[in-house]
Design an enzyme around this catalytic site. Structure first.
Site, PDB file in Angstrom:
ATOM      1  N   ASP A  20       0.812  -1.206   0.000  1.00 23.35           N
ATOM      2  CA  ASP A  20       0.000   0.000   0.000  1.00 23.35           C
ATOM      3  C   ASP A  20       0.852   1.264   0.000  1.00 23.35           C
ATOM      4  O   ASP A  20       2.073   1.215   0.158  1.00 23.35           O
ATOM      5  CB  ASP A  20      -0.902   0.013   1.239  1.00 23.35           C
ATOM      6  CG  ASP A  20      -1.880  -1.151   1.259  1.00 23.35           C
ATOM      7  OD1 ASP A  20      -2.337  -1.554   0.172  1.00 23.35           O
ATOM      8  OD2 ASP A  20      -2.176  -1.654   2.359  1.00 23.35           O
ATOM      9  N   TYR A  42       6.569  -9.967   6.688  1.00 25.30           N
ATOM     10  CA  TYR A  42       6.627  -8.529   6.928  1.00 25.30           C
ATOM     11  C   TYR A  42       7.292  -8.262   8.269  1.00 25.30           C
ATOM     12  O   TYR A  42       7.235  -9.084   9.195  1.00 25.30           O
ATOM     13  CB  TYR A  42       5.226  -7.924   6.960  1.00 25.30           C
ATOM     14  CG  TYR A  42       4.554  -7.779   5.616  1.00 25.30           C
ATOM     15  CD1 TYR A  42       4.624  -6.578   4.908  1.00 25.30           C
ATOM     16  CD2 TYR A  42       3.834  -8.825   5.055  1.00 25.30           C
ATOM     17  CE1 TYR A  42       3.999  -6.435   3.677  1.00 25.30           C
ATOM     18  CE2 TYR A  42       3.214  -8.691   3.824  1.00 25.30           C
ATOM     19  CZ  TYR A  42       3.291  -7.491   3.138  1.00 25.30           C
ATOM     20  OH  TYR A  42       2.678  -7.349   1.919  1.00 25.30           O
TER      21      TYR A  42
END
EC number: 5.4.99.12
Length: 269
Positions: free
Chosen positions: A57, A115
């Protein structure tokens, strides 16, 4: 598409997400995919699609994004890497490049993605050399409470409560293989999480909720309750994108190898 005069190259991409509207090409927006396709278009003298393993994003960084493109065979992986890095802007860098199997697909062949989210607790997190790449919370947290809550994330669950609205068609179940907190260079903490897939904003909602637990603003058992879909209970606001990094994408050893797969050889998002 693979043809006799083209072959598939697999890249590992680093980028500083602050100047991008995310990975995916968008009209009138600067994106990572757009920059890579612009540069490859110049080098290959024509349109060149780039497909990534994950659509990060706006504001999210990467040190392990995997991408692939079909390019003329005159380009070796390393010569193409050098040429791309000479033309790419300072906030995108090709860390590695290698010849890929004809049917390799960065997104569909991936078995897991990892992540890391950085939370700054010490005053140094406010430094201009730290704050752009972390959440400069600069407050003490109860790490044990956060660790207890993180343990509830492991395994296969519905993460509907931790996803941005409007994604029902994708399904909401994910299998989380790792979810742990680790020290970050004496400045704060890193949240490490690995799963077979992630929903939109999922890691940021998880971290926002875990930090609120660490601040004593909600009990640690809220994590299990949210995963169970307890009515009337909502996650905390998502953590800021600046602290989030896509660090690795995992593949089976034979990813992309023949025999050909039913979906065909084209690279499509």
């Amino acid at each position: 598409m693979n043809t006799p005069d083209r072959h598939r190259i697999r890249f590992i991409i680093h980028y500083d997400g602050r100047g991008f509207a995310g990975w995916q090409v968008q009209p009138d927006q600067r994106t990572v995919q757009g920059e890579l396709e612009r540069v490859l278009g110049k080098l290959t003298a024509g349109p060149c699609a780039v497909v990534g393993a994950g659509r990060t994003d706006r504001g999210v960084h990467a040190t392990g994004q995997v991408a692939a493109a079909d390019v003329p065979v005159r380009w070796t992986a390393q010569s193409l890497r050098r040429a791309m890095n000479a033309l790419l802007p300072d906030d995108v860098w090709v860390a590695d490049a290698a010849l890929a199997a004809p049917y390799f697909h960065p997104r569909y062949d991936a078995t897991a993605r990892s992540y890391v989210y950085r939370v700054g607790l010490a005053s140094e997190a406010d430094s201009p050399f730290r704050s752009p790449w972390c959440w400069p919370l600069v407050r003490p947290v109860d790490l044990l409470a956060m660790e207890r809550a993180s343990a509830a994330i492991l395994g296969d669950h519905s993460f509907r409560a931790f996803a941005k609205a409007g994604q029902e068609e994708r399904g909401d179940r994910c299998t989380v293989a790792a979810a742990r907190w680790a020290p970050w260079e004496g400045i704060g903490l890193e949240f490490h999480v690995t799963a077979n897939r992630f929903l939109h904003h999922m890691v940021r909602y998880l971290v926002g909720t875990l930090v609120d637990i660490g601040l004593g603003q909600r009990p640690s058992d809220h994590m299990a309750a949210l995963l169970a879909g307890e009515e009337g209970l909502e996650t905390s606001p998502p953590a800021p994108p600046e602290g989030l990094f896509l660090t690795a994408v995992s593949y089976p050893a034979d990813a992309g190898m023949e025999p050909p797969r039913p979906r065909g050889p084209r690279l499509v998002p």
